[in-house]
Design a protein around this motif. Structure first.
Motif, short mmCIF file in Angstrom:
data_model
loop_
_atom_site.label_atom_id
_atom_site.label_comp_id
_atom_site.label_asym_id
_atom_site.label_seq_id
_atom_site.Cartn_x
_atom_site.Cartn_y
_atom_site.Cartn_z
N TYR A 98 10.33 28.69 87.69
CA TYR A 98 9.94 29.21 89.65
C TYR A 98 9.85 27.61 89.80
CZ TYR A 98 7.03 30.11 93.37
OH TYR A 98 6.74 30.68 94.64
N SER A 99 9.08 26.63 89.57
CA SER A 99 8.77 25.45 89.91
C SER A 99 10.10 24.46 90.47
CB SER A 99 7.81 24.08 89.15
OG SER A 99 6.67 25.50 88.47
N LYS A 100 11.10 25.18 89.21
CA LYS A 100 12.40 23.58 89.16
C LYS A 100 13.28 24.67 90.02
CE LYS A 100 13.11 21.46 85.59
NZ LYS A 100 13.97 22.20 83.47
N MET A 101 13.78 25.99 90.78
CA MET A 101 13.53 26.42 91.80
C MET A 101 13.43 25.96 93.03
SD MET A 101 14.52 30.29 90.07
CE MET A 101 14.32 31.42 91.60
N LYS A 102 12.01 26.08 92.93
CA LYS A 102 11.14 25.75 94.36
C LYS A 102 11.23 24.60 94.66
CE LYS A 102 6.79 27.13 96.62
NZ LYS A 102 5.43 27.41 96.15
N THR A 103 11.41 23.65 94.06
CA THR A 103 11.06 21.94 93.94
C THR A 103 12.57 21.85 94.11
OG1 THR A 103 10.74 21.23 91.94
CG2 THR A 103 9.42 20.98 93.20
N ARG A 151 15.18 23.29 94.64
CA ARG A 151 16.50 23.98 96.23
C ARG A 151 17.16 24.26 94.98
NH1 ARG A 151 13.43 24.75 100.31
NH2 ARG A 151 12.58 23.65 100.87
N LYS A 152 17.23 25.30 93.65
CA LYS A 152 18.57 25.45 92.70
C LYS A 152 18.41 27.39 92.48
CE LYS A 152 19.66 21.30 90.53
NZ LYS A 152 19.27 20.64 89.02
N PRO A 153 19.08 27.69 92.59
CA PRO A 153 19.31 28.95 92.16
C PRO A 153 19.23 29.25 90.64
CG PRO A 153 21.59 28.19 92.29
CD PRO A 153 21.02 27.19 93.11
N PHE A 154 18.64 30.11 90.21
CA PHE A 154 18.76 31.06 89.43
C PHE A 154 19.07 30.74 88.23
CE2 PHE A 154 18.61 33.74 85.20
CZ PHE A 154 17.32 33.53 84.85
N ASN A 155 20.53 30.90 88.13
CA ASN A 155 21.84 30.50 87.52
C ASN A 155 21.88 28.78 86.88
OD1 ASN A 155 22.51 33.45 86.83
ND2 ASN A 155 23.70 32.72 88.71
N MET A 212 -0.43 35.30 89.80
CA MET A 212 -0.37 34.74 92.08
C MET A 212 1.22 36.20 92.58
SD MET A 212 -1.71 31.68 91.87
CE MET A 212 -0.89 30.73 93.66
N TYR A 213 1.48 35.83 91.51
CA TYR A 213 3.24 36.76 92.10
C TYR A 213 3.91 37.66 91.25
CZ TYR A 213 2.10 31.45 94.99
OH TYR A 213 2.57 31.06 96.00
N PRO A 214 3.15 38.34 91.15
CA PRO A 214 3.83 39.74 90.18
C PRO A 214 4.60 39.55 90.27
CG PRO A 214 2.21 40.53 91.99
CD PRO A 214 2.16 39.46 91.78
N MET A 215 5.63 40.21 91.62
CA MET A 215 6.64 40.65 91.66
C MET A 215 8.03 39.09 91.61
SD MET A 215 7.29 43.55 93.27
CE MET A 215 8.15 44.00 94.61
N ARG A 216 7.36 38.13 91.91
CA ARG A 216 8.37 36.70 91.25
C ARG A 216 8.65 36.57 89.87
NH1 ARG A 216 6.72 32.75 95.32
NH2 ARG A 216 6.09 34.25 97.39
N ALA A 217 7.48 37.19 89.65
CA ALA A 217 7.51 36.61 87.79
C ALA A 217 8.11 37.89 87.24
CB ALA A 217 5.78 36.87 86.99
N ALA A 218 8.43 38.95 87.69
CA ALA A 218 8.69 40.36 87.01
C ALA A 218 10.39 40.01 87.47
CB ALA A 218 8.69 41.07 87.53
N ARG A 219 11.35 39.56 88.37
CA ARG A 219 12.22 39.38 88.02
C ARG A 219 12.23 37.94 87.31
NH1 ARG A 219 14.28 39.61 94.86
NH2 ARG A 219 15.85 39.94 93.04
N ILE A 220 12.13 37.33 87.53
CA ILE A 220 12.39 35.48 86.49
C ILE A 220 12.69 36.42 85.09
CG2 ILE A 220 12.12 33.04 85.96
CD1 ILE A 220 10.93 33.13 88.75
N LYS A 221 11.71 37.13 84.88
CA LYS A 221 11.09 37.57 83.31
C LYS A 221 12.52 38.67 83.15
CE LYS A 221 7.19 38.92 81.24
NZ LYS A 221 6.16 38.96 80.69
N LYS A 222 12.94 39.34 84.16
CA LYS A 222 14.20 40.43 84.29
C LYS A 222 15.32 39.64 84.04
CE LYS A 222 16.51 44.26 85.77
NZ LYS A 222 16.55 45.18 87.09
N ALA A 223 15.36 38.33 84.48
CA ALA A 223 16.30 37.86 84.81
C ALA A 223 17.19 36.95 83.67
CB ALA A 223 16.62 36.80 86.31
N THR A 224 15.52 36.16 83.13
CA THR A 224 16.11 35.25 81.80
C THR A 224 16.43 35.92 80.58
OG1 THR A 224 13.61 34.31 83.04
CG2 THR A 224 14.48 34.13 80.10
#
Length: 544
Positions: A243-248, A250-254, A189-201
C-alpha cells in the motif's frame, strides 16, 4: 483456553527457579485482576498471559516475562509498586512501573495525555531498554484483539500504532513485530483497502508461482555449480508495504508485484560477498541499486547486502544476502541479544545504537517546550531512511534523508551547531541548506561568537538540531520572535493552501482561546520562541 502451563512450556531456555518465579508472577496477577474482564468477555488475565507468550517467543529474560504478566497490576488494580517490589524485586517493579500507562494526572486534552504518556515511556526506556520490548508486546496483543472496540476507537489506536510504535520497533530493528503492527493497523484503519490488496495478492500469487520457482531453481543451480552453500527463500511482500509503495511511488498494484524478492542466508560474511559475485554473474545487476549494509550497518543495526538484477524475460529481482546471525538480528533487532547468546554478540552493536538513540531522546526531552512538542519532534526523528556521511577524520555518521550540514553540525556537537557559519561538502563550499547525499565528506566551518540563524528551522530535519535551535531562540527578543513565528506559521499554513492574512478573524480568535492566548502576537511569539509547533497552531486555524 490458554493457561500458565502453555507459557511455562515455551520457557525451556530458562533455569527451573526462574520459571517458578514466572509462575508466581502469573498467580499474583491472576489474583489481582480477579473479577476484571476484557471487552471481548474473556477474563482480564488472558491479556498479560498473551503478552508474556510474545516475549517468551522472543526468548526474553525472566524479569521481562514477569513484568509482562504484571504490567497492568499497578494501573488497574489495588496493588501498589511497593507490593510488586517486595514480591518480585526492584528491577521487575521498575519495569512494571515503566510500562504502566500514566493514569493519575488529569490532562486538558486526549492528545496531551497521549504525549505525556509517551514522554514517560521514553524516560522509562532510557533507564531499561526492556520497558519498550514489554510495551511493544503489550501493543501487539492489543492490536490483535482490537476487533471488539468501536470503529472510531480502533482507528485512533491503529493510527497511534502506525505513527509511534511501528517506527520504534523499526528503529530497534524488530522487523517481525513492525510488520505485524503495520499490517494490523492498516487493516483497522482502511478495512476495504486492506481486503482488496489481500485479495489481489492471493490472485497474483498463483500467477507468480511458476516464475518464482524458475528463478529460485536457477539461483540454487548457480550456487551449487560454484560450490557455494546458501539457503534461498522467496520473500513475500506484506500488505502495508504494498500500500505504501502504491501511494508514495504512485504505481499500480501489478507494477509493484512485478518485482520478485529473494533472500539468501549463508554461513559467513566472506560467503555473502562470494554469493553476491555468483549472482551478478548469473543476472545483470541494475546500476546504482547495490547497497552494502554489512560494511555500513543501518542505524537500527540491520546488516545485509542488497542488489537488484534484471532476470529472465526482463523481470526485476531484488536479492538480500546475509548470515544467520544477521537474519536473526534483522527480524528481532535488539531482542536478538536474548535470542542469540553467542560470541560475538550480534545484537551488542544494536543495543549500543539503541542506547545512543535513547540518550538523544532524553536530551531532546529536557529541551522540548511541552509533551506534545516532544512527541511531534520524536515523530520526525523516527523516520527510518538514513544517509551515511563521513567526518573529515573518516568517521561515519548516520543522518535522516534530507539532512543538511546544520543537522550534521549538531550531530557532531551542540557547540559546533551553534557556532556553525559555513560548510564544505567534498571540499566544496555549499549553502547550509544543501541536502546531504550518502558517501559525502563534510567539514563544518565555525566562528567564535556566531549564533544559530532562525531561518535554519525551515530546513533542518533532525530533532536534535531543531531542539537546540529552539532552545537558543527562546532567549531572543519578542519582536524578532513574533516575526519569526509569523513566517513559521505561514509556512505551516501553506501546506494547507492557506495564509495567515486570509484566515477570518473569528477563526483566529477561536484558535487563540483554544490554545489559551490573549492576542495573536502572544501566539506568534510562542511559536517563534519554539514553545509551540507551527503545525499544531496551523491545524487549530483550519476552517471547521
Amino acid at each position: 483456553m490458554q493457561t500458565v502451563e502453555t507459557l511455562i512450556e515455551k520457557l525451556d531456555y530458562l533455569p527451573p527457579e526462574q520459571r517458578e518465579d514466572i509462575r508466581r508472577a502469573y498467580y499474583f496477577a491472576e489474583q489481582a485482576h480477579e473479577g476484571q474482564y476484557r471487552r471481548s468477555g474473556d477474563p482480564y488475565i488472558v491479556h498479560p498471559l498473551a503478552v508474556g507468550k510474545i516475549l517468551a517467543d522472543m526468548h526474553m529474560d525472566a524479569q521481562s516475562v514477569e513484568a509482562a504478566l504484571l504490567h497492568d497490576v499497578i494501573e488497574d488494580t489495588h496493588v501498589s509498586k511497593d507490593d510488586v517490589t517486595s514480591a518480585f524485586g526492584a528491577i521487575v517493579a521498575d519495569l512494571v512501573d515503566g510500562v504502566s500507562k500514566i493514569g493519575a494526572i488529569k490532562f486538558e486534552s486526549k492528545a496531551e495525555a497521549q504525549a505525556e504518556n509517551f514522554r514517560k515511556m521514553v524516560l522509562a526506556m532510557t533507564k531499561d531498554i526492556r520497558v519498550i520490548l514489554v510495551k511493544l508486546a503489550d501493543r501487539l496483543h492489543n492490536m490483535r484483539t482490537l476487533g471488539v472496540l468501536h470503529p472510531t476507537k480502533r482507528r485512533r489506536i491503529a493510527l497511534e500504532t502506525l505513527e509511534i510504535y511501528a517506527p520504534i520497533a523499526n528503529r530497534l530493528g524488530m522487523n517481525n513485530i513492525r510488520v505485524e503492527l503495520e499490517d494490523l493497523s492498516f487493516t483497522h484503519m482502511y478495512p476495504m483497502r486492506a481486503a482488496r490488496i489481500k485479495k489481489a495478492t492471493k490472485t497474483s500469487r498463483g500467477h507468480r508461482k511458476d516464475m518464482i520457482s524458475r528463478i529460485q531453481e536457477s539461483i540454487d543451480n548457480r550456487l551449487e555449480r560454484d560450490g557455494l552453500e546458501g539457503r534461498v527463500i522467496g520473500r513475500e511482500k506484506h500488505l502495508y508495504s504494498i500500500y505504501s509503495k502504491m501511494k508514495t511511488q504512485r504505481k499500480p498494484f501489478n507494477e509493484i508485484m512485478d518485482v520478485y524478492g529473494f533472500r539468501i542466508i549463508v554461513g559467513s560474511v566472506d560467503m555473502c560477498y562470494r554469493v553476491l559475485g555468483a549472482i551478478h554473474n548469473l543476472y545483470k545487476p541494475i546500476p546504482g541499486r547495490f547497497k552494502d549494509y554489512i560494511a555500513i550497518p543501518k542505524a537500527n543495526g540491520y546488516q545485509s547486502l542488497h542488489t537488484t538484477l534484471i532476470g529472465m524475460n526482463g523481470v526485476p529481482i531484488e536479492i538480500q544476502i546475509r548470515t544467520e546471525e544477521m537474519d536473526a538480528m534483522a527480524n528481532n533487532g535488539i531482542a536478538a541479544h536474548w535470542l542469540y547468546k553467542s560470541d560475538p554478540d550480534p545484537a551488542g552493536g544494536a543495543q549500543n545504537r539503541a542506547k545512543e538513540w535513547l540518550k538523544g531522546l532524553l536530551e531532546m526531552q529536557q529541551r522540548a517546550g511541552n509533551s506534545q512538542d516532544f512527541l511531534e519532534t520524536v515523530k520526525i526523528d523516527l523516520f527510518p531512511d538514513e544517509v551515511y556521511v563521513f567526518t573529515p577524520k573518516g568517521d561515519i555518521l548516520e543522518l535522516p534523508t534530507g539532512a543538511t550540514p546544520v543537522d550534521f553540525a549538531y550531530a557532531v556537537h551542540t557547540d559546533v551547531g551553534n557556532s556553525c557559519v559555513a560548510a564544505r561538502l567534498d571540499h566544496r563550499l555549499v549553502p547550509l541548506s544543501t541536502p546531504i547525499q550518502s558517501g559525502q565528506t563534510i567539514k563544518i566551518i565555525t566562528a567564535p561568537g556566531a549564533c544559530p540563524n532562525p531561518a535554519w528551522l525551515s530546513f533542518v530535519t533532525t530533532a536534535k538540531a531543531r531542539a537546540n535551535i529552539r532552545h537558543f531562540l527562546k532567549n531572543q527578543r519578542r519582536s524578532e520572535s513574533v516575526s519569526l513565528g509569523h513566517r513559521l506559521l505561514d509556512k505551516a499554513l501553506s501546506g494547507f493552501d492557506l495564509a495567515l492574512d486570509t484566515i477570518p478573524q473569528e477563526r483566529i480568535t477561536t484558535a487563540l482561546t483554544e490554545a489559551g492566548f490573549r492576542t495573536l502576537d502572544d501566539l506568534l511569539e510562542d511559536i517563534g520562541l519554539g514553545n509551540q509547533m507551527a503545525q499544531i497552531a496551523a491545524r487549530r486555524m483550519l476552517p471547521r
